[in-house]
Design a protein around this motif. Structure first.
Motif, PDB file in Angstrom:
ATOM      1  N   LEU A 161       0.858  -1.175   0.000  1.00  0.00           N
ATOM      2  CA  LEU A 161       0.000   0.000   0.000  1.00  0.00           C
ATOM      3  C   LEU A 161       0.898   1.230   0.000  1.00  0.00           C
ATOM      4  CD1 LEU A 161      -2.826   1.262   0.181  1.00  0.00           C
ATOM      5  CD2 LEU A 161      -2.671   1.026   2.668  1.00  0.00           C
ATOM      6  N   ILE A 162       0.936   1.933  -1.114  1.00  0.00           N
ATOM      7  CA  ILE A 162       1.816   3.085  -1.279  1.00  0.00           C
ATOM      8  C   ILE A 162       1.272   4.301  -0.550  1.00  0.00           C
ATOM      9  CG2 ILE A 162       2.818   4.653  -2.997  1.00  0.00           C
ATOM     10  CD1 ILE A 162       2.665   2.305  -4.987  1.00  0.00           C
ATOM     11  N   ALA A 163      -0.029   4.510  -0.631  1.00  0.00           N
ATOM     12  CA  ALA A 163      -0.645   5.682   0.009  1.00  0.00           C
ATOM     13  C   ALA A 163      -2.123   5.415   0.209  1.00  0.00           C
ATOM     14  CB  ALA A 163      -0.450   6.934  -0.846  1.00  0.00           C
ATOM     15  N   GLY A 164      -2.700   6.069   1.227  1.00  0.00           N
ATOM     16  CA  GLY A 164      -4.125   5.991   1.471  1.00  0.00           C
ATOM     17  C   GLY A 164      -4.525   4.777   2.277  1.00  0.00           C
ATOM     18  N   LYS A 165      -5.788   4.373   2.123  1.00  0.00           N
ATOM     19  CA  LYS A 165      -6.358   3.247   2.847  1.00  0.00           C
ATOM     20  C   LYS A 165      -6.943   2.248   1.844  1.00  0.00           C
ATOM     21  CE  LYS A 165      -7.823   6.029   6.844  1.00  0.00           C
ATOM     22  NZ  LYS A 165      -8.989   6.426   7.682  1.00  0.00           N
ATOM     23  N   ALA A 166      -6.662   0.969   2.058  1.00  0.00           N
ATOM     24  CA  ALA A 166      -7.236  -0.092   1.217  1.00  0.00           C
ATOM     25  C   ALA A 166      -6.952  -1.430   1.865  1.00  0.00           C
ATOM     26  CB  ALA A 166      -6.638  -0.057  -0.191  1.00  0.00           C
ATOM     27  N   PHE A 167      -7.816  -2.392   1.608  1.00  0.00           N
ATOM     28  CA  PHE A 167      -7.639  -3.767   2.078  1.00  0.00           C
ATOM     29  C   PHE A 167      -7.445  -3.815   3.596  1.00  0.00           C
ATOM     30  CE2 PHE A 167      -6.018  -3.524  -2.311  1.00  0.00           C
ATOM     31  CZ  PHE A 167      -6.853  -4.450  -2.915  1.00  0.00           C
ATOM     32  N   GLY A 168      -8.079  -2.918   4.317  1.00  0.00           N
ATOM     33  CA  GLY A 168      -8.000  -2.906   5.766  1.00  0.00           C
ATOM     34  C   GLY A 168      -6.717  -2.338   6.330  1.00  0.00           C
ATOM     35  N   ALA A 169      -5.877  -1.722   5.490  1.00  0.00           N
ATOM     36  CA  ALA A 169      -4.599  -1.164   5.939  1.00  0.00           C
ATOM     37  C   ALA A 169      -4.534   0.325   5.606  1.00  0.00           C
ATOM     38  CB  ALA A 169      -3.438  -1.896   5.273  1.00  0.00           C
ATOM     39  N   GLU A 170      -3.581   1.019   6.235  1.00  0.00           N
ATOM     40  CA  GLU A 170      -3.376   2.448   5.986  1.00  0.00           C
ATOM     41  C   GLU A 170      -1.880   2.737   5.962  1.00  0.00           C
ATOM     42  OE1 GLU A 170      -4.675   6.852   7.731  1.00  0.00           O
ATOM     43  OE2 GLU A 170      -5.374   5.012   8.713  1.00  0.00           O
ATOM     44  N   ALA A 171      -1.427   3.430   4.921  1.00  0.00           N
ATOM     45  CA  ALA A 171      -0.021   3.804   4.811  1.00  0.00           C
ATOM     46  C   ALA A 171       0.263   5.062   5.628  1.00  0.00           C
ATOM     47  CB  ALA A 171       0.347   4.041   3.335  1.00  0.00           C
ATOM     48  N   LYS A 172       1.505   5.179   6.099  1.00  0.00           N
ATOM     49  CA  LYS A 172       1.904   6.342   6.893  1.00  0.00           C
ATOM     50  C   LYS A 172       2.341   7.483   5.971  1.00  0.00           C
ATOM     51  CE  LYS A 172       3.412   3.546  10.824  1.00  0.00           C
ATOM     52  NZ  LYS A 172       4.556   3.132  11.675  1.00  0.00           N
ATOM     53  N   VAL A 173       1.459   7.827   5.068  1.00  0.00           N
ATOM     54  CA  VAL A 173       1.699   8.908   4.108  1.00  0.00           C
ATOM     55  C   VAL A 173       0.562   9.908   4.284  1.00  0.00           C
ATOM     56  CG1 VAL A 173       1.895   9.496   1.661  1.00  0.00           C
ATOM     57  CG2 VAL A 173       2.848   7.341   2.501  1.00  0.00           C
ATOM     58  N   ALA A 174       0.903  11.170   4.482  1.00  0.00           N
ATOM     59  CA  ALA A 174      -0.118  12.190   4.740  1.00  0.00           C
ATOM     60  C   ALA A 174      -0.817  12.559   3.442  1.00  0.00           C
ATOM     61  CB  ALA A 174       0.511  13.419   5.374  1.00  0.00           C
ATOM     62  N   THR A 175      -2.011  12.018   3.242  1.00  0.00           N
ATOM     63  CA  THR A 175      -2.818  12.366   2.077  1.00  0.00           C
ATOM     64  C   THR A 175      -3.863  13.396   2.488  1.00  0.00           C
ATOM     65  OG1 THR A 175      -4.317  10.532   2.507  1.00  0.00           O
ATOM     66  CG2 THR A 175      -2.464  10.100   1.047  1.00  0.00           C
ATOM     67  N   ARG A 176      -4.444  14.093   1.508  1.00  0.00           N
ATOM     68  CA  ARG A 176      -5.361  15.196   1.807  1.00  0.00           C
ATOM     69  C   ARG A 176      -6.802  14.885   1.455  1.00  0.00           C
ATOM     70  NH1 ARG A 176      -2.303  18.686   4.978  1.00  0.00           N
ATOM     71  NH2 ARG A 176      -0.185  18.701   4.150  1.00  0.00           N
ATOM     72  N   SER A 177      -7.054  13.717   0.851  1.00  0.00           N
ATOM     73  CA  SER A 177      -8.419  13.311   0.513  1.00  0.00           C
ATOM     74  C   SER A 177      -8.445  11.792   0.470  1.00  0.00           C
ATOM     75  CB  SER A 177      -8.857  13.916  -0.828  1.00  0.00           C
ATOM     76  OG  SER A 177      -8.104  13.362  -1.896  1.00  0.00           O
ATOM     77  N   PRO A 178      -9.637  11.172   0.545  1.00  0.00           N
ATOM     78  CA  PRO A 178      -9.714   9.707   0.535  1.00  0.00           C
ATOM     79  C   PRO A 178      -9.226   9.117  -0.789  1.00  0.00           C
ATOM     80  CG  PRO A 178     -11.734  10.659   1.415  1.00  0.00           C
ATOM     81  CD  PRO A 178     -10.957  11.786   0.819  1.00  0.00           C
ATOM     82  N   LEU A 179      -8.201   8.265  -0.712  1.00  0.00           N
ATOM     83  CA  LEU A 179      -7.628   7.668  -1.921  1.00  0.00           C
ATOM     84  C   LEU A 179      -6.944   6.360  -1.568  1.00  0.00           C
ATOM     85  CD1 LEU A 179      -4.235   8.037  -1.983  1.00  0.00           C
ATOM     86  CD2 LEU A 179      -4.896  10.410  -2.254  1.00  0.00           C
ATOM     87  N   PHE A 180      -6.577   5.616  -2.612  1.00  0.00           N
ATOM     88  CA  PHE A 180      -5.742   4.426  -2.433  1.00  0.00           C
ATOM     89  C   PHE A 180      -4.778   4.319  -3.602  1.00  0.00           C
ATOM     90  CE2 PHE A 180      -9.028   2.981  -5.247  1.00  0.00           C
ATOM     91  CZ  PHE A 180      -8.488   1.963  -6.006  1.00  0.00           C
ATOM     92  N   TYR A 181      -3.604   3.762  -3.323  1.00  0.00           N
ATOM     93  CA  TYR A 181      -2.568   3.580  -4.339  1.00  0.00           C
ATOM     94  C   TYR A 181      -1.767   2.352  -3.918  1.00  0.00           C
ATOM     95  CZ  TYR A 181       1.017   5.204  -7.712  1.00  0.00           C
ATOM     96  OH  TYR A 181       1.892   5.329  -8.777  1.00  0.00           O
ATOM     97  N   VAL A 182      -1.786   1.314  -4.760  1.00  0.00           N
ATOM     98  CA  VAL A 182      -1.280  -0.005  -4.373  1.00  0.00           C
ATOM     99  C   VAL A 182      -0.382  -0.559  -5.470  1.00  0.00           C
ATOM    100  CG1 VAL A 182      -1.939  -2.391  -3.812  1.00  0.00           C
ATOM    101  CG2 VAL A 182      -3.338  -0.485  -2.982  1.00  0.00           C
ATOM    102  N   HIS A 183       0.693  -1.223  -5.062  1.00  0.00           N
ATOM    103  CA  HIS A 183       1.595  -1.951  -5.958  1.00  0.00           C
ATOM    104  C   HIS A 183       1.370  -3.442  -5.749  1.00  0.00           C
ATOM    105  CE1 HIS A 183       6.125  -3.175  -6.663  1.00  0.00           C
ATOM    106  NE2 HIS A 183       5.320  -3.689  -7.571  1.00  0.00           N
ATOM    107  N   TRP A 184       0.939  -4.137  -6.795  1.00  0.00           N
ATOM    108  CA  TRP A 184       0.777  -5.592  -6.779  1.00  0.00           C
ATOM    109  C   TRP A 184       1.876  -6.242  -7.615  1.00  0.00           C
ATOM    110  CZ3 TRP A 184      -5.029  -6.807  -8.302  1.00  0.00           C
ATOM    111  CH2 TRP A 184      -5.824  -6.803  -7.148  1.00  0.00           C
ATOM    112  N   ARG A 185       2.463  -7.304  -7.092  1.00  0.00           N
ATOM    113  CA  ARG A 185       3.258  -8.232  -7.900  1.00  0.00           C
ATOM    114  C   ARG A 185       2.521  -9.561  -7.906  1.00  0.00           C
ATOM    115  NH1 ARG A 185       8.370  -6.844  -5.057  1.00  0.00           N
ATOM    116  NH2 ARG A 185       8.155  -8.909  -4.103  1.00  0.00           N
TER     117      ARG A 185
END
Length: 296
Positions: free
Chosen positions: A155-179
């Protein structure tokens, strides 16, 4: 389930190519994401010229998000940050009322090597467009990961899959890297109203169709999306709550055309501070092409 498929448009930046995905004529934004460039992949030989570097340039009204699979980039900006980003890290720069920065390939120039990554821009909410500029680098420990069933996820930024990244975002978003290993299956839940997936490497199957590197899939809301990796693959997931339309011109993003014109005037007149560590050159404001000569 799939609203739109966007093919990257390859663009030469003067030494390496990027695949421009967003903005696109039929889809300007996905959630708050207003810009998405696939950098490389490219192999650099040691000693390549400095002209390949991205010289100082300005931004307003957005956050830039740099994420690398391979290689290194040195960031310098007008709030004093000097930071080399390495694979698996996030450089999150908030332009707000205005920032300038450069991106240099110093380590790759010295040693040579492979460079591959993504640069995205995230629009700021209207009420935060003019916040003070800032910069943060986040190490992999700040970014939750998951592994299982032939899938590895960060999880690069935001909230997804029940987790939250320690990145200060300013609106609800998600950004994820899958391999994804060949044959693996993975699902994107219907958690946000606007969602997309970009295939950065390999091939995947979605909704009975095959997609390959360089394609972004934009999804209709309200449905869980199932991916099957046909080969080993890298997929970037992105989206969030929509912020409303934005004007985009050169490196400037705003809800106001007048604010963009002011930023252009400020840059043209030299009123935007350059990075202290990188103030010997800059990218001039692109001027409109002159009208065609009717006699030619």
């Amino acid at each position: 389930m799939i609203d739109l498929v966007i093919d990257q448009r390859r663009k030469d930046l003067g030494g390496f190519e990027v695949g421009r995905v967003l903005p696109y004529a039929k889809r300007r934004m996905v959630g708050p994401f207003v810009f998405f460039d696939h950098m490389g992949p490219v192999d650099f030989q040691a000693g390549f010229p400095r002209s390949v570097d991205v010289r100082p340039h300005p931004h307003i009204g957005l956050s830039t998000v740099t994420y690398l699979f391979d290689g290194q980039i040195t960031h310098r900006d007008s709030v004093g940050a000097i930071q080399e980003i390495n694979p698996g890290e996030v450089n999150w720069m908030t332009a707000g009322s205005g920032i300038t920065h450069s991106e240099r390939f110093e380590t790759l120039r010295e040693q040579g090597g492979h460079m591959h990554g993504i640069q995205a821009w995230v629009a700021l909410p209207t009420e935060l467009e003019e916040i003070a500029p800032s910069f943060a680098n986040h190490k992999p420990d700040d970014l939750p990961t998951y592994e299982g069933g032939g899938m590895w996820a960060r999880l690069i930024a935001g909230k997804a899959f029940g987790a939250e990244a320690k990145v200060a975002t300013r609106s609800p978003l998600f950004y994820v890297h899958w391999r994804l290993d060949a044959g693996a299956k993975a699902q994107l839940p219907a958690e946000y109203p606007e969602r997309a997936a970009y295939v950065a490497a390999g091939q995947v199957e979605v909704d009975g169709r095959t997609f390959q590197a360089g394609q972004m899939l934009v999804f209709a809301p309200g449905h869980t999306i199932t991916f099957t990796a046909l080969t080993d693959a890298i997929v970037m997931l992105l989206g969030g709550e929509p912020l409303g339309p934005r004007f985009i011109e050169w490196n400037f993003v705003s809800t106001s055309k007048e604010r963009i014109e002011q930023a252009k005037a400020d840059w043209r007149a030299g009123r935007m501070k350059l990075p202290d560590a990188d103030d010997q050159e800059f990218i001039p404001l692109p001027e409109p092409a002159p009208p065609a000569n009717p006699m030619s």
